[in-house]
Motif scaffolding. Sequence first.
Motif, PDB file in Angstrom:
ATOM      1  N   ILE A  72       0.863  -1.196   0.000  1.00 48.82           N
ATOM      2  CA  ILE A  72       0.000   0.000   0.000  1.00 48.82           C
ATOM      3  C   ILE A  72       0.895   1.241   0.000  1.00 48.82           C
ATOM      4  N   THR A  73       0.584   2.179  -0.870  1.00 51.56           N
ATOM      5  CA  THR A  73       1.241   3.492  -0.822  1.00 51.56           C
ATOM      6  C   THR A  73       0.210   4.531  -0.408  1.00 51.56           C
ATOM      7  N   ALA A  74       0.446   5.144   0.757  1.00 47.92           N
ATOM      8  CA  ALA A  74      -0.449   6.227   1.182  1.00 47.92           C
ATOM      9  C   ALA A  74      -0.142   7.450   0.333  1.00 47.92           C
TER      10      ALA A  74
ATOM     11  N   GLY B  13       9.323  11.285  -4.907  1.00 49.19           N
ATOM     12  CA  GLY B  13       8.727  10.040  -5.429  1.00 49.19           C
ATOM     13  C   GLY B  13       8.164   9.121  -4.353  1.00 49.19           C
ATOM     14  N   GLY B  14       7.990   9.619  -3.121  1.00 49.64           N
ATOM     15  CA  GLY B  14       7.554   8.748  -2.025  1.00 49.64           C
ATOM     16  C   GLY B  14       6.103   8.312  -2.118  1.00 49.64           C
ATOM     17  N   ALA B  15       5.270   9.055  -2.825  1.00 52.61           N
ATOM     18  CA  ALA B  15       3.846   8.709  -2.899  1.00 52.61           C
ATOM     19  C   ALA B  15       3.521   7.945  -4.176  1.00 52.61           C
TER      20      ALA B  15
ATOM     21  N   GLY C  70      -8.778  15.765   9.882  1.00 55.53           N
ATOM     22  CA  GLY C  70      -8.479  14.569   9.105  1.00 55.53           C
ATOM     23  C   GLY C  70      -7.196  14.739   8.311  1.00 55.53           C
ATOM     24  N   ALA C  71      -6.562  13.602   8.005  1.00 56.23           N
ATOM     25  CA  ALA C  71      -5.268  13.627   7.303  1.00 56.23           C
ATOM     26  C   ALA C  71      -5.370  14.219   5.903  1.00 56.23           C
ATOM     27  N   GLY C  72      -6.587  14.237   5.321  1.00 58.51           N
ATOM     28  CA  GLY C  72      -6.726  14.738   3.957  1.00 58.51           C
ATOM     29  C   GLY C  72      -7.008  16.226   3.867  1.00 58.51           C
TER      30      GLY C  72
ATOM     31  N   SER D 137      -2.634  22.023  -1.986  1.00 58.34           N
ATOM     32  CA  SER D 137      -2.800  20.576  -2.218  1.00 58.34           C
ATOM     33  C   SER D 137      -2.184  19.724  -1.124  1.00 58.34           C
ATOM     34  N   ALA D 138      -1.063  20.135  -0.550  1.00 61.48           N
ATOM     35  CA  ALA D 138      -0.379  19.300   0.460  1.00 61.48           C
ATOM     36  C   ALA D 138      -1.317  19.103   1.651  1.00 61.48           C
ATOM     37  N   THR D 139      -1.354  17.879   2.159  1.00 61.96           N
ATOM     38  CA  THR D 139      -2.307  17.521   3.217  1.00 61.96           C
ATOM     39  C   THR D 139      -1.621  17.438   4.579  1.00 61.96           C
TER      40      THR D 139
ATOM     41  N   GLY E 156      -1.778  14.899   6.615  1.00 64.29           N
ATOM     42  CA  GLY E 156      -1.113  13.588   6.686  1.00 64.29           C
ATOM     43  C   GLY E 156       0.216  13.612   5.957  1.00 64.29           C
ATOM     44  N   GLY E 157       0.232  14.301   4.816  1.00 70.35           N
ATOM     45  CA  GLY E 157       1.465  14.383   4.016  1.00 70.35           C
ATOM     46  C   GLY E 157       2.552  15.172   4.723  1.00 70.35           C
ATOM     47  N   ILE E 158       2.172  16.285   5.365  1.00 69.84           N
ATOM     48  CA  ILE E 158       3.228  17.074   6.027  1.00 69.84           C
ATOM     49  C   ILE E 158       3.764  16.323   7.249  1.00 69.84           C
TER      50      ILE E 158
ATOM     51  N   ASN F  60       7.445  15.138   7.540  1.00 69.93           N
ATOM     52  CA  ASN F  60       7.989  16.104   8.511  1.00 69.93           C
ATOM     53  C   ASN F  60       8.363  17.406   7.788  1.00 69.93           C
ATOM     54  N   ALA F  61       7.387  17.956   7.077  1.00 66.11           N
ATOM     55  CA  ALA F  61       7.651  19.137   6.237  1.00 66.11           C
ATOM     56  C   ALA F  61       8.168  20.320   7.067  1.00 66.11           C
ATOM     57  N   GLY F  62       8.975  21.131   6.411  1.00 65.89           N
ATOM     58  CA  GLY F  62       9.520  22.340   7.046  1.00 65.89           C
ATOM     59  C   GLY F  62       8.755  23.557   6.555  1.00 65.89           C
ATOM     60  N   GLY F  63       9.186  24.098   5.424  1.00 66.44           N
ATOM     61  CA  GLY F  63       8.456  25.219   4.828  1.00 66.44           C
ATOM     62  C   GLY F  63       8.969  26.567   5.285  1.00 66.44           C
ATOM     63  N   ILE F  64       8.220  27.608   4.856  1.00 67.63           N
ATOM     64  CA  ILE F  64       8.752  28.969   5.010  1.00 67.63           C
ATOM     65  C   ILE F  64       8.658  29.513   6.434  1.00 67.63           C
TER      66      ILE F  64
ATOM     67  N   ALA G 275      16.888  17.855   3.691  1.00 73.05           N
ATOM     68  CA  ALA G 275      16.553  18.864   4.703  1.00 73.05           C
ATOM     69  C   ALA G 275      15.097  18.767   5.104  1.00 73.05           C
ATOM     70  N   GLU G 276      14.200  18.607   4.100  1.00 72.59           N
ATOM     71  CA  GLU G 276      12.780  18.619   4.452  1.00 72.59           C
ATOM     72  C   GLU G 276      11.894  17.779   3.546  1.00 72.59           C
ATOM     73  N   HIS G 277      12.351  17.347   2.384  1.00 70.27           N
ATOM     74  CA  HIS G 277      11.446  16.626   1.483  1.00 70.27           C
ATOM     75  C   HIS G 277      11.391  15.132   1.760  1.00 70.27           C
ATOM     76  N   GLY G 278      12.358  14.609   2.531  1.00 68.08           N
ATOM     77  CA  GLY G 278      12.401  13.177   2.802  1.00 68.08           C
ATOM     78  C   GLY G 278      13.345  12.461   1.839  1.00 68.08           C
TER      79      GLY G 278
HETATM   80  C1  LIG Z   1       5.554  24.032  -5.148  1.00 72.09           C
HETATM   81  C2  LIG Z   1       6.000  23.145  -4.024  1.00 72.09           C
HETATM   82  C3  LIG Z   1       6.582  23.708  -2.900  1.00 72.09           C
HETATM   83  C4  LIG Z   1       6.986  22.907  -1.829  1.00 72.09           C
HETATM   84  N1  LIG Z   1       7.556  23.496  -0.737  1.00 72.09           N
HETATM   85  C5  LIG Z   1       7.922  22.730   0.315  1.00 72.09           C
HETATM   86  C6  LIG Z   1       8.506  23.328   1.468  1.00 72.09           C
HETATM   87  O1  LIG Z   1       8.717  24.535   1.538  1.00 72.09           O
HETATM   88  N2  LIG Z   1       8.827  22.517   2.502  1.00 72.09           N
HETATM   89  C7  LIG Z   1       8.616  21.161   2.472  1.00 72.09           C
HETATM   90  O2  LIG Z   1       8.926  20.476   3.455  1.00 72.09           O
HETATM   91  N3  LIG Z   1       8.089  20.576   1.359  1.00 72.09           N
HETATM   92  C8  LIG Z   1       7.734  21.306   0.301  1.00 72.09           C
HETATM   93  N4  LIG Z   1       7.196  20.715  -0.808  1.00 72.09           N
HETATM   94  C9  LIG Z   1       7.042  19.254  -0.855  1.00 72.09           C
HETATM   95  C10 LIG Z   1       5.643  18.725  -0.428  1.00 72.09           C
HETATM   96  O3  LIG Z   1       4.645  19.696  -0.618  1.00 72.09           O
HETATM   97  C11 LIG Z   1       5.671  18.271   1.029  1.00 72.09           C
HETATM   98  O4  LIG Z   1       6.530  17.170   1.147  1.00 72.09           O
HETATM   99  C12 LIG Z   1       4.294  17.878   1.586  1.00 72.09           C
HETATM  100  O5  LIG Z   1       4.442  17.606   2.953  1.00 72.09           O
HETATM  101  C13 LIG Z   1       3.690  16.651   0.909  1.00 72.09           C
HETATM  102  O6  LIG Z   1       2.324  16.559   1.286  1.00 72.09           O
HETATM  103  P1  LIG Z   1       1.313  15.696   0.381  1.00 72.09           P
HETATM  104  O7  LIG Z   1       0.004  15.637   1.066  1.00 72.09           O
HETATM  105  O8  LIG Z   1       1.297  16.209  -1.003  1.00 72.09           O
HETATM  106  O9  LIG Z   1       2.011  14.273   0.451  1.00 72.09           O
HETATM  107  P2  LIG Z   1       2.238  13.234  -0.735  1.00 72.09           P
HETATM  108  O10 LIG Z   1       3.095  13.824  -1.780  1.00 72.09           O
HETATM  109  O11 LIG Z   1       0.951  12.662  -1.156  1.00 72.09           O
HETATM  110  O12 LIG Z   1       3.083  12.115   0.051  1.00 72.09           O
HETATM  111  C14 LIG Z   1       4.373  12.380   0.518  1.00 72.09           C
HETATM  112  C15 LIG Z   1       4.847  11.188   1.380  1.00 72.09           C
HETATM  113  O13 LIG Z   1       4.033  11.065   2.532  1.00 72.09           O
HETATM  114  C16 LIG Z   1       3.352   9.808   2.544  1.00 72.09           C
HETATM  115  N5  LIG Z   1       1.991  10.088   3.028  1.00 72.09           N
HETATM  116  C17 LIG Z   1       1.116  11.012   2.544  1.00 72.09           C
HETATM  117  N6  LIG Z   1       0.003  11.023   3.292  1.00 72.09           N
HETATM  118  C18 LIG Z   1       0.177  10.100   4.265  1.00 72.09           C
HETATM  119  C19 LIG Z   1      -0.613   9.637   5.357  1.00 72.09           C
HETATM  120  N7  LIG Z   1      -1.821  10.150   5.612  1.00 72.09           N
HETATM  121  N8  LIG Z   1      -0.105   8.675   6.167  1.00 72.09           N
HETATM  122  C20 LIG Z   1       1.118   8.155   5.942  1.00 72.09           C
HETATM  123  N9  LIG Z   1       1.909   8.538   4.917  1.00 72.09           N
HETATM  124  C21 LIG Z   1       1.442   9.503   4.102  1.00 72.09           C
HETATM  125  C22 LIG Z   1       3.412   9.282   1.130  1.00 72.09           C
HETATM  126  O14 LIG Z   1       3.372   7.869   1.105  1.00 72.09           O
HETATM  127  C23 LIG Z   1       4.754   9.842   0.674  1.00 72.09           C
HETATM  128  O15 LIG Z   1       5.801   9.022   1.116  1.00 72.09           O
HETATM  129  C24 LIG Z   1       6.810  21.491  -1.899  1.00 72.09           C
HETATM  130  C25 LIG Z   1       6.229  20.932  -3.038  1.00 72.09           C
HETATM  131  C26 LIG Z   1       5.827  21.737  -4.093  1.00 72.09           C
HETATM  132  C27 LIG Z   1       5.186  21.083  -5.276  1.00 72.09           C
END
Ligand SMILES: Cc1cc2nc3c(=O)[nH]c(=O)nc-3n(C[C@H](O)[C@H](O)[C@H](O)COP(=O)(O)OP(=O)(O)OC[C@H]3O[C@@H](n4cnc5c(N)ncnc54)[C@H](O)[C@@H]3O)c2cc1C
Length: 460
Positions: A63-65, A74-76, A106-108, A134-136, A138-140, A144-148, A407-410
Amino acid sequence: MLLERLRAIVGSAHVITDPLTMRSYTTDWTGRWQGEAAAVVRPATTEEVSTAVAACYDRRIPITAQGGNTGLVGGAIPAAGSIVLSTRRLNSMDTIDPIGRTIAAGAGVTVAEADDAASKHGLRFGIDLASRDSATLGGIVATNAGGIRMVRHGNTRAQLLGVEAVLSDGAVLSRWSPLVKDNVGYDLPGLLAGSEGTLAIVTKVLMKLTTPAPETQVVLAGVGTIAAALGLCDRMRRHGLTIEAAEIMTAEGVTLVCSHSDARDPFAQPSPLYALLEISSPGNTEAAVLEVLSQLADTMDDAVVEPGPARKLWQIRESHTECISRASSTPVVKLDVAVPLPAMSKFIAALEAALAAEFSEVTPILFGHFADGNIHVNILDVPPDVSDAITGRVFEIVAAHHGSISAEHGIGRAKKSWITLGRSPVDIRLMKQIKSTLDPRSILNPDVLLPLAPADSAHT
Ligand SMILES: Cc1cc2nc3c(=O)[nH]c(=O)nc-3n(C[C@H](O)[C@H](O)[C@H](O)COP(=O)(O)OP(=O)(O)OC[C@H]3O[C@@H](n4cnc5c(N)ncnc54)[C@H](O)[C@@H]3O)c2cc1C
């Protein structure tokens, strides 16, 4: 049959098998990663996630979340035969607690939706990134997203109080406490932060909210060196000002953005580097910022100051990712690295020299959250057969400067071959043990993050 079981759980309309419809789930934001899935499943409740995951566990189906699919490593993206479990229908906005300053959702739910909900109570969601629509949540958490705003409020892990998550056998973990002081055992939410879908599927999150600064000033300063940009941050802090955000861009990046969008360079003469700072203070921020800028006038080529949110200035920075993708003739090699601040100037010089000497056909564009030591190394026009060589070379230079390859994308799929540059054999062994404890059948994103082969078996 698995698909029939999944249809019974989530409803036929939410089990997608049509290859064309699945394409947006099996191709990543950059276009560099394309996978193949047996189906995309879209559950709407934790119970549905739990039952669907248990069905996959019984049949050992990977399963890929996937949340917003904005990840850049490419993690998703699923491996052939996998199920994509999309969390986008887990979009309930459960509670905003304006007294405890927390959000339960919710994670979405997207980052922008969480911030909108918080702002109705005069608060802000502490994570912000250009993919906010778009980023959720659950995804952050999973990345472990960082961001601005990380320079101000810390990364996602620092703001995570609790999670509800489905384990690989379908069991539901609920570590859900708004207490900031709660030291009963291991920090399981912290462990799931940055686990990239390999340990559990996050279904709900409980996070801190922040109090917005009453007023901010946005500075765009043209500087000649990284040392001057870091000096500007240092002087702002020593003056009692708070840095809400600190970004760096290069002349090449700003020119590219201005030619691929309606953004405009506010300076008559381009500068080698552009530092974008958002500043707050308890007093008159504008006067204090202007004072610091006048003290440092001889270290800057030019500067403009605008009251926040100063969207036109921010647009120059925030359009980088999209404009870079548009400008490159091949999928961009995106390497998100961090180095210690004192090493940043030398790191950038070494990187630029190596790329120019060894890969003269490519175009590097650097930008990033520089006060956190974070530089996004984007390499355009990379012939596909060169992308691994160039990635390896950049990471070698990062390691030589005691930096991090992520640093922050994984790590995702993009960087797992180089994980040994970031973690020791003992560290990797421990991570594999954690993985096999939480996911004994290796069905959760098995091709992501940890190297597959027993390359480190000598150490296990
Ligand atoms: C224009 C742009 C700017 C960005 N800027 C930043 C930034 O400043 N800082 C930063 O950190 N990232 C940045 N990102 C990267 C990205 O937005 C982040 O990594 C974000 O946290 C991903 O969220 P997502 O919901 O899209 O996750 P997805 O891309 O859908 O998934 C990412 C990973 O998380 C896993 N996952 C997703 N949801 C779940 C869940 N509910 N449970 C378990 N695993 C899950 C997936 O399997 C995958 O491994 C940027 C991307 C873009 C396109």
